[in-house]
Design a protein around this motif. Structure first.
Motif, PDB file in Angstrom:
ATOM      1  N   VAL A 120       2.553   7.564  -6.493  1.00  0.00           N
ATOM      2  CA  VAL A 120       0.879   7.773  -7.411  1.00  0.00           C
ATOM      3  C   VAL A 120       0.730   9.420  -7.150  1.00  0.00           C
ATOM      4  CG1 VAL A 120      -1.585   7.736  -7.891  1.00  0.00           C
ATOM      5  CG2 VAL A 120       0.225   6.031  -7.686  1.00  0.00           C
ATOM      6  N   PHE A 121      -0.122   9.574  -5.945  1.00  0.00           N
ATOM      7  CA  PHE A 121      -0.103  10.548  -5.577  1.00  0.00           C
ATOM      8  C   PHE A 121       1.399  11.329  -5.625  1.00  0.00           C
ATOM      9  CE2 PHE A 121      -3.381   8.337  -3.214  1.00  0.00           C
ATOM     10  CZ  PHE A 121      -4.604   8.433  -4.135  1.00  0.00           C
ATOM     11  N   CYS A 130       0.762  -1.500   0.223  1.00  0.00           N
ATOM     12  CA  CYS A 130       0.404  -0.603   0.203  1.00  0.00           C
ATOM     13  C   CYS A 130       0.377   1.413   0.693  1.00  0.00           C
ATOM     14  CB  CYS A 130      -0.682  -0.130   1.120  1.00  0.00           C
ATOM     15  SG  CYS A 130      -1.641   1.383   1.602  1.00  0.00           S
ATOM     16  N   ALA A 166      -7.021  -0.171  -6.757  1.00  0.00           N
ATOM     17  CA  ALA A 166      -7.243  -0.377  -4.893  1.00  0.00           C
ATOM     18  C   ALA A 166      -8.395  -1.492  -4.629  1.00  0.00           C
ATOM     19  CB  ALA A 166      -8.639   1.232  -5.437  1.00  0.00           C
ATOM     20  N   TYR A 198      -4.083   1.811 -11.120  1.00  0.00           N
ATOM     21  CA  TYR A 198      -4.369   2.598 -10.306  1.00  0.00           C
ATOM     22  C   TYR A 198      -6.110   2.390  -9.514  1.00  0.00           C
ATOM     23  CZ  TYR A 198      -6.718   5.936  -7.335  1.00  0.00           C
ATOM     24  OH  TYR A 198      -6.836   6.688  -6.144  1.00  0.00           O
ATOM     25  N   LEU A 250       2.797   9.134   2.157  1.00  0.00           N
ATOM     26  CA  LEU A 250       2.851  10.951   1.751  1.00  0.00           C
ATOM     27  C   LEU A 250       2.924  11.630   2.075  1.00  0.00           C
ATOM     28  CD1 LEU A 250      -1.226   9.656   0.770  1.00  0.00           C
ATOM     29  CD2 LEU A 250       1.153   9.297  -1.008  1.00  0.00           C
ATOM     30  N   GLN A 276      -0.312   5.133   5.340  1.00  0.00           N
ATOM     31  CA  GLN A 276      -0.265   5.475   4.173  1.00  0.00           C
ATOM     32  C   GLN A 276       0.142   6.483   4.031  1.00  0.00           C
ATOM     33  OE1 GLN A 276      -3.931   5.533   1.882  1.00  0.00           O
ATOM     34  NE2 GLN A 276      -3.011   5.975   0.118  1.00  0.00           N
ATOM     35  N   TYR A 283       3.314   1.579  -3.311  1.00  0.00           N
ATOM     36  CA  TYR A 283       2.584   1.667  -3.941  1.00  0.00           C
ATOM     37  C   TYR A 283       2.071   3.271  -4.667  1.00  0.00           C
ATOM     38  CZ  TYR A 283      -0.613   1.614  -7.638  1.00  0.00           C
ATOM     39  OH  TYR A 283      -1.643   1.937  -9.119  1.00  0.00           O
ATOM     40  N   TYR A 284       1.201   3.433  -3.005  1.00  0.00           N
ATOM     41  CA  TYR A 284       0.348   4.954  -3.476  1.00  0.00           C
ATOM     42  C   TYR A 284       1.738   6.014  -3.525  1.00  0.00           C
ATOM     43  CZ  TYR A 284      -3.790   3.099  -3.188  1.00  0.00           C
ATOM     44  OH  TYR A 284      -5.397   2.499  -3.269  1.00  0.00           O
TER      45      TYR A 284
END
Length: 468
Positions: free
Chosen positions: A283-284, A276, A373, A369, A404, A400, A279-280
């Protein structure tokens, strides 16, 4: 007889049945309005669903305001990329803690109605402070605004999900969650494609660009947060009314926060957490910095760069419910997660090392993406006892957000010192770690005879055998 009982009798006795027979629900109200006023009827629940969808629209619209206005924020506020990415980091910091306790606050302190209204107010206030930071040329005030906005944003999503579980049951629940996710992605997409245009209109009206133009643009964008607050107020009224009429319980998240549960987490669950986070963070933060990347490397105009940067959300809106049904029907969650991670890795490699049309890579990223999810998050329920689900999901969201927050700062520093190629290599490394964790999860799950990669048929057989 009290007023509430009279209202309940008027609705429940007068409402027509499924075959259409029966008197008008409220004789004084003509046409189709009786169905809208009856909380036991589909029309009323569809109205509630519409309000639920727009409840989070403002939060998702304003979350990526910095990404849509990356060039303008850096120029008007005279900050480098590292400082710019702090706007995302400050959103994530409060949610490192609040992801754990948002459900607890809703269940035990505020209640779902007041909780939703309070968190919506935090979102509104945070966006206004963020905009005032631009108007007064105070970047620290913009950062503080994002911090306040973050306090409300994630907890509002918890409240939205709680309302959903309270109003919708059974098979329709998955569809409703899919529709809400689609609306969230639509909010992000509209933001990406609208804010740059809105900035140019405000600039033309004021006669010059600058921090004042930026602040006013952000203030206008905050109207969406007011819309969400209005939805929260109407929802609170309708939910209270339905509780009186139908004698239903107020919605609860069902989360039992016990930090001691963390010590009981299994190796597969920790691997899911690693997947998790790794990966994220690829992306964000990438989307947060993507607009300038597409203008600098591929020569896109500002409008075209905004369009391609939002394609991940555009694709996610319609495909999330479809992929949700696909994973439900087939099972094999680990295989689907593996496909999503490999596709994301391919997308970042294309963006980093080729000059192929970036629409190809971004469409791949949007598909993967959405698929991840739908396949990753349900896996937690297969490896965690029901009484630990709240803690597990809270911990997953917390780490997460921690990832981030940290990676947003690191990404900004890499971009300031090394450029976009090194940044893409960094994102490729993050996705590669996620891929390694997926492979390890497959091996561990297979060795333990776990259910994570069972087909839907196998899971149904196990469910039936337990029922017997």
């Amino acid at each position: 007889m009290g007023e509430d009982d009279e209202e309940a009798r008027a609705l429940l006795e007068g409402s027509p049945g499924e075959d259409g027979r029966g008197a008008s629900a409220v004789p004084a109200v003509p046409g189709a309005l009786p169905a809208l006023c009856d909380p036991s009827r589909l029309a009323h629940r569809l109205l509630v669903l519409l309000l639920m969808c727009f409840l989070g629209f403002g939060s998702y619209f304003c979350y990526d305001n910095p990404a849509a206005l990356q060039t303008q924020v850096k120029r008007d506020m005279q900050v480098n990329t590292t400082k710019f990415m702090m706007l995302y980091a400050w959103y994530s910091w409060p949610n490192v803690v609040l992801s754990f306790f948002g459900g607890f606050l809703i269940d035990r302190v505020f209640g779902i109605r007041w909780g939703t209204i309070i968190f919506s107010c935090f979102v509104c206030i945070g966006q206004v402070v963020f905009a005032l930071g631009g108007i007064f040329n105070a970047f620290w005030l913009m950062e503080f605004g994002r911090f306040v906005f973050g306090i409300g944003g994630e907890s509002l999503a918890v409240a939205q999900n709680t309302y959903t579980v309270s109003w919708f049951k059974g098979k329709e629940l998955n569809l409703v969650f899919g529709l809400q996710l689609s609306m969230a992605r639509i909010g992000s997409t509209v933001n990406m494609n609208l804010m740059g245009w809105l900035y140019s209109k405000v600039e033309a009206s004021l006669g010059s660009a600058g921090h004042t133009t930026l602040g006013i643009t952000l203030l206008i964008g905050g109207i969406t947060c007011i819309l969400s607050l209005i939805c929260a107020l109407v929802l609170a009224y309708l939910d209270q009314r339905a509780e009186r009429i139908l004698h239903k319980e107020q919605g609860k998240t069902g989360e039992v926060i016990k930090l001691t549960d963390v010590k009981d987490f299994s190796l597969p669950l920790w691997l899911i957490f690693v997947i998790c986070v790794c990966y994220y963070v690829a992306v964000f933060p990438f989307i947060g910095l993507g607009k300038v990347f597409f203008t600098e490397k591929f020569g896109f105009s500002s409008q075209a760069a905004s369009a391609i940067n939002s394609i991940v959300y555009v694709i996610s809106a319609p495909t999330s419910p479809i992929f949700g049904i696909l994973v439900d029907k087939t099972g094999k969650n680990i295989i689907w997660v593996l496909c999503a991670v490999v596709t994301t890795l391919a997308a970042h490699i294309l963006l980093a090392f080729t000059l192929w049309n970036p629409w190809i890579a971004m469409c791949l990223l949007g598909i993967s993406y959405s698929l991840l999810a739908c396949a990753l998050w349900p896996m937690v329920a297969y490896v965690v006892p029901e009484h630990q689900l709240g803690t597990a999901y809270g911990f997953m969201q917390s780490i997460q957000n921690l990832g981030l927050a940290i990676i947003s700062i690191i990404a900004g520093m890499i971009l300031d010192t090394r450029g976009y190629l090194f940044l893409e290599v960094f994102f490729i490394a993050c996705v590669s770690l996620s891929l390694l964790a997926v492979v390890l999860l497959y091996v561990v799950n297979r060795a333990r005879g776990g259910t994570l990669n069972y087909s839907a048929k196998q899971r149904e057989e196990i469910k039936l055998s337990h029922a017997e």
